[in-house]
Design an enzyme around this catalytic site. Sequence first.
Site, PDB file in Angstrom:
ATOM      1  CB  CYS A 291      -0.937  -0.211   1.130  1.00 22.23           C
ATOM      2  SG  CYS A 291      -2.400   0.992   1.064  1.00 22.23           S
TER       3      CYS A 291
ATOM      4  CG  HIS B 262      -4.065  -3.441   2.542  1.00 21.33           C
ATOM      5  ND1 HIS B 262      -3.095  -3.066   3.420  1.00 21.33           N
ATOM      6  CD2 HIS B 262      -4.604  -2.239   1.999  1.00 21.33           C
ATOM      7  CE1 HIS B 262      -3.321  -1.696   3.577  1.00 21.33           C
ATOM      8  NE2 HIS B 262      -4.061  -1.237   2.658  1.00 21.33           N
TER       9      HIS B 262
ATOM     10  CD  GLU C 277      -2.258  -6.074   5.094  1.00 24.59           C
ATOM     11  OE1 GLU C 277      -1.866  -6.747   3.717  1.00 24.59           O
ATOM     12  OE2 GLU C 277      -2.121  -4.995   5.101  1.00 24.59           O
TER      13      GLU C 277
END
Lengths: 261, 217
Positions: free
Chosen positions: B79, B187, B189
């Site tokens: 990001c 993202h 994650e």
Amino acid sequence: MGRGLAMLTKRIIPCLDVAEGRVVKGVQFLGLRDAGDPVEVARRYDEEGADEIVFLDIQASTDNRNTMLDVVRRTADQVFMPLCVGGGIRTIEDIRVLLKAGADKVSINTPAIENPDFVNESSRRFGSQCIVVAIDAKQVEPGRYIVKSHGGRDGGRSTPLEPVAWAREVAERGAGEILLTCMDKDGTKNGYDIELTRRVADAVGIPVIASGGAGTLEHLRAALVEGGADAALAASIFHFQQHTVREAKEYLASRGVAVRC
Amino acid sequence: MIAIIDYGMGNLRSAQKGIEKAGFDAVITEDPGDLAAATGVVLPGVGAFKDCFEGLRSRGFVEPVREIARSGKPLLGICVGMQLLFDYGVEGEGSEGLGILPGRVERFPDHAATGLKVPHMGWNRIDPVAGRPCPILRHLGPNPHVYFVHSYYPNPARAEDVYATADYGLPFAAVVGRDNIFGVQFHPEKSQAEGIGILRSFGEYVALHAETACARP
């Protein structure tokens, strides 16, 4: 989907009401070890392909705060999708600790109404992307709505605000997203308030999550297409396994709605 | 061991848990001195470009991260951490970046001009660039959707630094890099199985690189 078209998909967001670290309004899932544990339920929705999850702390009190933080922490450790937490957030510090525990977004309502600068300050501090302003709208006569504060479930308190104008204002102040709940529809399973959803979605340049009234998969579609919402939030339709999130996605895809399957 | 740089910008626990879920160990560190011992480095980032760059600078990470990039050690920006790899970001009054990859970070056109909402928030598809296989996209599924939340996007000066694009009114670089350097605008994650797969590929790349590095005389 041709080249050059935006491919951003519409989101389906299950919402869990949580009190004292437990899911309330019972979730009935077959095969869950503990359907009262928000973490277990979140994991199930993760497996089903939910796009995001919302925890609403409906009994937020100071004592309760640490319990919720623990739930958020345990969820963020196990579930790899965006997590939004709402309920009882009053201060910048409340936001900071929730984000630190692993929430990706927080949803604020009453503090934004009582002090609109709170929206500016929180979005400046943490970024617009994590500040969701929840708007609880109540119809007072056909076509006319007001915003309620202090949580909608026991009626809330009337404010002089009008939802479309309020949505515009919080967007200008830096909110990253609007969670619009039409209180007259909430819990009815009669479908979202399409008209108000459309008016708010058309009024702002930030995403709008429709909430309140989902009873069928067609309701989700109507909120996303006719209502113009970017995401649809639902609770009981998923909690009681009337439909899985995956079924919802398949239904929407078959009706030409861009979703992530 | 993969080191995740903590420079005061947001929660890094998800990134750490995501890497663990992918089968690798990761530590969060505030100490630039720890980077030398790491086998790979993750540069996350949430918030404004300038704040993030200032955060890196005030904690003494600017030169150590540039050194990681030069050293050939695997580096992954996520990001805003990815945006920082570039020369310059226009956000706010503008700010220099790390200058590891040439290019600028631009803002999406206004909603009024395109009808598309900004931030670009939600799940979007990424399209790998044909003929440019990317080590961290090895496990990608056939219709890969990942979670984005951003108002700015990287505009690399070299077209060959783009590994994958996404489309939001305009096609933009969603995965960038060259050699040991990687950056993802989304993202991983927060991108469920697809995202964990990307972190797994990065972990595998790090492990492979560490072996080769050890084998060198």
